[in-house]
Design a protein around this motif. Sequence first.
Motif: not given
Length: 108
Positions: A43-63
């Motif tokens: 956690f100390k090394d993490i600057v930012k996290i993006s969690v994206v879900y585009l809806g429907g059958y799209a697979v959510p991803y974490m950047r």
Amino acid sequence: MLLVLYAFPVCLLLFSEFYVIELDDTLVERNAICPFWTKKVYFKDIVKISVVYLGGYAVPYMRIIADKKKRAYRYYINRVKRKQLPELVASLRKKGIDVDARGMDMLK
């Protein structure tokens, strides 16, 4: 040619089967098919996290943007239930991490 046709779905499956384990000071991304394929990010090394879900059958991803070098890692988190994504975002925010959550309003 047949090798390419058969290898593409296998590679696609391997890169979309991650799940997230949240420990006290570490976020672990683990592949469900190849369990030896893990990535630990403190956690100390993490600057930012993006969690994206585009809806429907799209697979959510974490950047995950980590380090001072701003390296970004993208994980398609297919093994995390879509109803648990808002809980994951809230839990990461409690830990003091800057989380950008897009598409979470579709899950409520």
